[in-house]
Design a protein around this motif. Structure first.
Motif: not given
Length: 251
Positions: A93-103
């Motif tokens: 879930e943490q990685m998914a949030e970073l994916d959304k932000r292009g991080i």
């Protein structure tokens, strides 16, 4: 080079962090660590001026905001997770949030409490003709478990079981193991806080598991290992790899 690293901090002993994890931690300007589970001694590898965030009281939105701000400022972030992040680490879930932000991010694996527990027990988890399978699972609690992965179903395969996050429901563990066909005499080990100074090891059987855990006062942060591999060494059961009559390309 990614600006964010999820780092497996190991099971407890700070020296069980990997060399790669230690190096990245030593470079990070921002460190977020799971203070309820990760040994704070691991922070000895962080740079003295690092910005430290304890995540036990933070939600996903808050940890993501810290990462997003740090990345925007051009800083390197180390997200310390307990044990091996891919096992019950909630990094998806943490990685998914970073994916959304292009991080961009990377994951550095760590030593699981399963392997620290096997080391404490001086036990091999896979022994020929005893068990060649290790099943990693948990009982359903606040986090549900799919019905086809119920412990009694997994117990029926006869392999080595590593039951995480379930020491507070040990009577239910016993019931599931017996329902799955394991006998009351099946060897069980419980390792509390593997590799920490306060580590405790209990060797018992399914029949005595609940009473022995209760007597030891253990209700959390313990791993339950079930299977005949726990008694194989006493019975002289060994692999063929080092048998003088066994031809093999690798030893």
């Amino acid at each position: 080079m990614p600006q964010v690293y999820f780092i497996g901090a190991g099971p407890g002993d700070p020296d069980l962090i990997t060399v790669k994890g230690m190096k990245v931690l030593g470079q990070a300007q921002v460190v977020i660590y799971a203070d309820s589970l990760v040994n704070p001694e691991v922070l000895k590898f962080a740079r003295p001026d690092a910005e430290i965030h304890k995540s036990a009281a933070m939600n996903l939105e808050e940890t993501t905001a810290v990462i997003e701000k740090a990345v925007a400022e051009g800083k390197l972030v180390a997200r310390l997770q307990t044990g091996e992040p891919s096992l019950y680490g909630a990094i998806g879930e943490q990685m998914a949030e970073l994916d959304k932000r292009g991080i961009e991010y990377a994951v550095i694996p760590g030593v699981s409490s399963l392997f620290a527990s096997a080391a404490a027990l001086k036990t091999e988890l896979t022994i020929p003709e005893v068990s060649q399978t290790v099943v990693i699972t948990r009982l359903a609690g606040r986090t549900p478990v799919p019905e086809n992965e119920a412990l009694h179903r997994l117990a029926a395969n006869g392999g080595t079981l590593a039951v995480f996050l379930s020491s507070g429901m040990v009577s239910a563990v016993v019931a599931e193991l017996l329902k799955g066909g394991r006998t009351a005499e099946t060897p069980v080990a419980v390792v509390y806080r593997a590799s920490w100074p306060e580590e405790k090891v209990i060797r018992t059987t399914i029949a005595n598991l609940a009473s022995d855990v209760s007597k030891a006062g253990i209700s959390r942060q313990a791993l339950i290992i079930v299977g005949d591999v726990l008694a194989a060494k006493d019975k002289g059961l060994v692999s063929k790899l080092y048998d003088k009559g066994f031809s093999h390309g690798y030893r």
